[in-house]
Scaffold this motif. Structure first.
Motif, PDB file in Angstrom:
ATOM      1  N   SER A 331      10.893  53.767  -5.179  1.00 33.84           N
ATOM      2  CA  SER A 331       9.724  53.418  -6.209  1.00 33.84           C
ATOM      3  C   SER A 331      10.287  52.125  -7.083  1.00 33.84           C
ATOM      4  CB  SER A 331       9.894  54.610  -7.563  1.00 33.84           C
ATOM      5  OG  SER A 331       9.340  55.706  -6.978  1.00 33.84           O
ATOM      6  N   ALA A 332      11.444  51.843  -7.012  1.00 40.08           N
ATOM      7  CA  ALA A 332      11.825  50.400  -7.621  1.00 40.08           C
ATOM      8  C   ALA A 332      11.478  49.290  -6.705  1.00 40.08           C
ATOM      9  CB  ALA A 332      13.516  50.326  -7.776  1.00 40.08           C
ATOM     10  N   CYS A 333      11.610  49.698  -5.368  1.00 36.49           N
ATOM     11  CA  CYS A 333      11.397  48.759  -4.201  1.00 36.49           C
ATOM     12  C   CYS A 333       9.701  48.539  -4.031  1.00 36.49           C
ATOM     13  CB  CYS A 333      11.721  48.877  -2.626  1.00 36.49           C
ATOM     14  SG  CYS A 333      13.480  48.703  -2.640  1.00 36.49           S
ATOM     15  N   LYS A 334       9.066  49.588  -4.400  1.00 36.48           N
ATOM     16  CA  LYS A 334       7.545  49.489  -4.358  1.00 36.48           C
ATOM     17  C   LYS A 334       7.354  48.693  -5.863  1.00 36.48           C
ATOM     18  CE  LYS A 334       3.905  52.751  -6.241  1.00 36.48           C
ATOM     19  NZ  LYS A 334       3.501  53.988  -6.463  1.00 36.48           N
ATOM     20  N   SER A 335       7.890  48.660  -6.756  1.00 36.92           N
ATOM     21  CA  SER A 335       7.690  47.735  -7.899  1.00 36.92           C
ATOM     22  C   SER A 335       8.196  46.404  -7.692  1.00 36.92           C
ATOM     23  CB  SER A 335       8.595  48.147  -9.107  1.00 36.92           C
ATOM     24  OG  SER A 335       8.017  49.772  -9.468  1.00 36.92           O
ATOM     25  N   PHE A 336       9.214  46.069  -7.029  1.00 36.35           N
ATOM     26  CA  PHE A 336       9.645  44.785  -6.866  1.00 36.35           C
ATOM     27  C   PHE A 336       8.698  44.036  -5.967  1.00 36.35           C
ATOM     28  CE2 PHE A 336      11.881  42.033  -3.881  1.00 36.35           C
ATOM     29  CZ  PHE A 336      12.449  40.889  -4.870  1.00 36.35           C
ATOM     30  N   SER A 337       8.174  44.528  -4.768  1.00 37.04           N
ATOM     31  CA  SER A 337       7.048  44.095  -4.110  1.00 37.04           C
ATOM     32  C   SER A 337       5.956  43.696  -4.621  1.00 37.04           C
ATOM     33  CB  SER A 337       7.005  44.814  -2.817  1.00 37.04           C
ATOM     34  OG  SER A 337       6.440  46.148  -3.274  1.00 37.04           O
ATOM     35  N   SER A 338       5.667  44.664  -5.664  1.00 38.68           N
ATOM     36  CA  SER A 338       4.476  44.492  -6.358  1.00 38.68           C
ATOM     37  C   SER A 338       4.373  43.071  -7.397  1.00 38.68           C
ATOM     38  CB  SER A 338       4.121  45.807  -7.206  1.00 38.68           C
ATOM     39  OG  SER A 338       3.757  46.891  -6.260  1.00 38.68           O
ATOM     40  N   ILE A 339       5.534  42.852  -7.711  1.00 40.58           N
ATOM     41  CA  ILE A 339       5.855  41.699  -8.537  1.00 40.58           C
ATOM     42  C   ILE A 339       5.181  40.347  -7.683  1.00 40.58           C
ATOM     43  CG2 ILE A 339       7.300  40.183  -9.888  1.00 40.58           C
ATOM     44  CD1 ILE A 339       9.049  42.654 -10.162  1.00 40.58           C
ATOM     45  N   LEU A 340       5.623  40.345  -6.471  1.00 42.34           N
ATOM     46  CA  LEU A 340       5.575  39.081  -5.920  1.00 42.34           C
ATOM     47  C   LEU A 340       3.903  39.131  -5.587  1.00 42.34           C
ATOM     48  CD1 LEU A 340       8.757  39.245  -3.504  1.00 42.34           C
ATOM     49  CD2 LEU A 340       8.243  37.963  -5.650  1.00 42.34           C
ATOM     50  N   PHE A 341       3.534  40.337  -4.831  1.00 46.00           N
ATOM     51  CA  PHE A 341       2.022  40.321  -4.394  1.00 46.00           C
ATOM     52  C   PHE A 341       1.173  40.184  -5.578  1.00 46.00           C
ATOM     53  CE2 PHE A 341       4.044  42.022  -0.716  1.00 46.00           C
ATOM     54  CZ  PHE A 341       2.969  41.686   0.208  1.00 46.00           C
ATOM     55  N   GLN A 342       1.623  40.748  -6.779  1.00 46.21           N
ATOM     56  CA  GLN A 342       0.633  40.657  -8.034  1.00 46.21           C
ATOM     57  C   GLN A 342       0.568  39.181  -8.260  1.00 46.21           C
ATOM     58  OE1 GLN A 342      -1.278  42.654  -9.468  1.00 46.21           O
ATOM     59  NE2 GLN A 342      -0.415  44.556  -8.487  1.00 46.21           N
ATOM     60  N   MET A 343       1.482  38.412  -8.298  1.00 41.90           N
ATOM     61  CA  MET A 343       1.639  36.851  -8.537  1.00 41.90           C
ATOM     62  C   MET A 343       0.655  36.371  -7.442  1.00 41.90           C
ATOM     63  SD  MET A 343       5.519  36.299  -9.543  1.00 41.90           S
ATOM     64  CE  MET A 343       5.223  34.526  -9.749  1.00 41.90           C
ATOM     65  N   LEU A 344       0.832  36.539  -6.364  1.00 39.47           N
ATOM     66  CA  LEU A 344       0.133  35.922  -5.280  1.00 39.47           C
ATOM     67  C   LEU A 344      -1.570  36.173  -5.122  1.00 39.47           C
ATOM     68  CD1 LEU A 344      -0.234  34.027  -2.526  1.00 39.47           C
ATOM     69  CD2 LEU A 344       0.592  36.270  -1.329  1.00 39.47           C
ATOM     70  N   ALA A 345      -1.733  37.382  -5.769  1.00 37.87           N
ATOM     71  CA  ALA A 345      -2.960  37.947  -5.651  1.00 37.87           C
ATOM     72  C   ALA A 345      -3.870  37.345  -6.689  1.00 37.87           C
ATOM     73  CB  ALA A 345      -2.990  39.509  -5.814  1.00 37.87           C
ATOM     74  N   GLY A 346      -3.291  37.259  -8.157  1.00 35.47           N
ATOM     75  CA  GLY A 346      -4.088  36.725  -9.025  1.00 35.47           C
ATOM     76  C   GLY A 346      -4.340  35.232  -8.733  1.00 35.47           C
ATOM     77  N   TYR A 347      -3.611  34.540  -8.246  1.00 37.37           N
ATOM     78  CA  TYR A 347      -4.092  33.046  -7.869  1.00 37.37           C
ATOM     79  C   TYR A 347      -5.004  33.046  -6.909  1.00 37.37           C
ATOM     80  CZ  TYR A 347      -0.453  31.396 -11.407  1.00 37.37           C
ATOM     81  OH  TYR A 347      -0.055  31.229 -12.434  1.00 37.37           O
ATOM     82  N   LEU A 348      -4.723  33.864  -5.852  1.00 40.64           N
ATOM     83  CA  LEU A 348      -5.743  33.695  -4.682  1.00 40.64           C
ATOM     84  C   LEU A 348      -7.082  34.003  -5.169  1.00 40.64           C
ATOM     85  CD1 LEU A 348      -3.817  35.567  -1.753  1.00 40.64           C
ATOM     86  CD2 LEU A 348      -4.894  33.109  -1.715  1.00 40.64           C
ATOM     87  N   ILE A 349      -7.080  35.173  -6.036  1.00 45.61           N
ATOM     88  CA  ILE A 349      -8.562  35.489  -6.510  1.00 45.61           C
ATOM     89  C   ILE A 349      -9.182  34.277  -7.161  1.00 45.61           C
ATOM     90  CG2 ILE A 349      -9.866  36.988  -7.766  1.00 45.61           C
ATOM     91  CD1 ILE A 349      -7.693  39.218  -6.717  1.00 45.61           C
ATOM     92  N   ASP A 350      -8.482  33.767  -8.312  1.00 39.88           N
ATOM     93  CA  ASP A 350      -8.831  32.666  -9.314  1.00 39.88           C
ATOM     94  C   ASP A 350      -9.269  31.475  -8.442  1.00 39.88           C
ATOM     95  OD1 ASP A 350      -8.489  34.253 -11.608  1.00 39.88           O
ATOM     96  OD2 ASP A 350      -6.502  33.564 -11.901  1.00 39.88           O
ATOM     97  N   PHE A 351      -8.611  31.175  -7.470  1.00 43.13           N
ATOM     98  CA  PHE A 351      -8.853  30.020  -6.892  1.00 43.13           C
ATOM     99  C   PHE A 351      -9.522  30.035  -5.601  1.00 43.13           C
ATOM    100  CE2 PHE A 351      -5.044  29.168  -9.548  1.00 43.13           C
ATOM    101  CZ  PHE A 351      -5.678  28.155 -10.518  1.00 43.13           C
ATOM    102  N   THR A 352      -9.440  31.042  -4.748  1.00 40.68           N
ATOM    103  CA  THR A 352     -10.032  31.218  -3.443  1.00 40.68           C
ATOM    104  C   THR A 352     -11.039  32.141  -3.265  1.00 40.68           C
ATOM    105  OG1 THR A 352      -8.307  32.536  -2.577  1.00 40.68           O
ATOM    106  CG2 THR A 352      -7.860  30.177  -2.429  1.00 40.68           C
ATOM    107  N   GLY A 353     -11.204  33.164  -4.235  1.00 42.82           N
ATOM    108  CA  GLY A 353     -11.858  34.401  -4.153  1.00 42.82           C
ATOM    109  C   GLY A 353     -11.446  35.652  -3.380  1.00 42.82           C
TER     110      GLY A 353
END
Length: 387
Positions: A331-353
């Motif tokens: 579960s901790a690894c699940k959360s850790f990976s989600s940190i990285l993917f959440q940061m990437l996802a937000g900017y991808l959606i804001d700037f590329t769709g």
């Protein structure tokens, strides 16, 4: 008193625990992206809030697992979930993005930490796994469609009142279950969090876990917002999520037929194949109808199957005394990976769709299939985890 005697270790207690744990989770986090965006926050700010929850989860979850290995799980988890219920009420009144992030993080850290322990209780109970775990899917599905209705007709803040009530009913269920997790004093081996990482196969498996949960968590977070942007009203979005969640039911009820028949490697590969199909569709097929059909058929099937596969793999490669700690590390690894993917996802959606966002997830699903291909995970054919 007679009722309490019959209630202890009853099917009703497990029903209340599973149904309302996931019922509450749907109310609190199922529409968080829609809720925050309707409050005027951007996708990157939504990712900031959710990423904070995963940062705190990384810190908290191993300790929750260790507490459950050392003390009575019913009381540990009951106290934690009551704390989450109180924070859910406080969440209603918060306007500052940093306070919102803190409250959301605390609730999700507690929820993510107790989740694997509750999952394991279904396997170790005297009831068939499918007959208990199916109520989790039904609870989540019902909460999803109810939350869409009350979000539109009553108001978004009502979601968190339902969350708190659900947590209270979940605790009533937990207190009625049977204590099945042996205390650490009965084992000869000292349990430490670092000792789990030294177990063979665990480090490589945790890499696969990080990739799987990284892509699926951001997919689940932004799917409602993506469907809404595509033109679906919020009540239709909740209906889509409701129907896709119900697809978990046959996956759970039939688990004893396939979970013990296929190898761990084959089961893992099937999950990434489902992800491949999902993200290929969202990346290259713009038809909303086709996308909704794929959501119905695959969205929760892959994640639900992975929950069970994870329990089977941990039971295979980790000794009994350290399984709660190992599950909390997952579960901790699940959360850790989600940190990285959440940061990437937000900017991808804001700037590329959304299309580019899902193309990146599509590439990640291919990488996951390659990792599973080279993963030499054993399968204990004599170990029948699901019955």
């Amino acid at each position: 008193m007679r009722f309490l005697k019959h209630y202890h270790d009853s099917y009703l207690s497990y029903f209340l625990m599973y149904f309302f744990f996931f019922f509450s989770l749907a109310f609190f986090s199922g529409f968080i992206s829609v809720y925050l965006m309707d409050q005027g926050y951007s996708a990157s700010q939504v990712s900031f809030v959710v990423s904070c929850s995963y940062i705190l989860s990384v810190i908290v979850q191993p300790f929750i697992g260790k507490l459950n290995d050392q003390y009575e799980s019913r009381y540990v988890n009951s106290i934690l979930l009551l704390t989450a219920a109180i924070m859910g009420i406080i969440f209603i009144f918060l306007k500052n993005i940093y306070l919102i992030a803190f409250a959301y993080s605390l609730v999700l850290a507690i929820t993510n930490g107790t989740n694997p322990i509750i999952e394991r209780m279904a396997i170790l109970s005297r009831f068939k796994y499918g007959s208990i775990r199916v109520w989790a899917s039904i609870g989540y599905a019902i909460a999803t469609i109810i939350s869409g209705f009350i979000y539109k007709n009553i108001g978004p803040y009502s979601l968190y009142i339902f969350f708190a009530l659900g947590e209270l009913l979940c605790v009533i269920g937990i207190l009625g279950t049977h204590s099945i997790l042996p205390p650490v004093e009965k084992t000869n081996q000292k349990i430490s969090m670092t000792s789990v990482l030294k177990i063979k196969h665990i480090p490589f498996y945790l890499i696969i876990v990080c990739l799987f949960y990284g892509v699926t968590n951001v997919h689940h977070l932004y799917l409602p917002a993506m469907l809404k942007q595509s033109g679906l009203p919020i009540n239709y979005v909740s209906t889509v999520i409701f129907m896709s969640t119900l697809s978990e039911v046959p996956v759970i009820l039939l688990s004893r037929f396939y979970m013990n028949s296929f190898t761990n490697k084959q089961l893992l590969m099937s999950c990434f194949i489902f992800l491949f199909i999902q993200f290929f569709t969202f990346s290259f097929i713009p038809s909303l109808i086709v996308q909704v059909i794929i959501v119905f058929l695959t969205k929760t099937v892959a994640t639900m199957a992975f929950v069970m596969i994870n329990l089977k793999i941990i039971s295979t490669i980790v000794d009994h005394a350290r399984q709660n700690s190992a599950l909390s590390f997952v579960s901790a690894c699940k959360s850790f990976s989600s940190i990285l993917f959440q940061m990437l996802a937000g900017y991808l959606i804001d700037f590329t769709g959304y299309q580019m966002f899902y193309f990146v997830l599509f590439i990640c699903s291919i990488i996951g299939m390659i990792l599973v291909f080279f993963f030499k995970v054993p399968t204990n054919k004599d170990l029948k985890v699901f019955h």
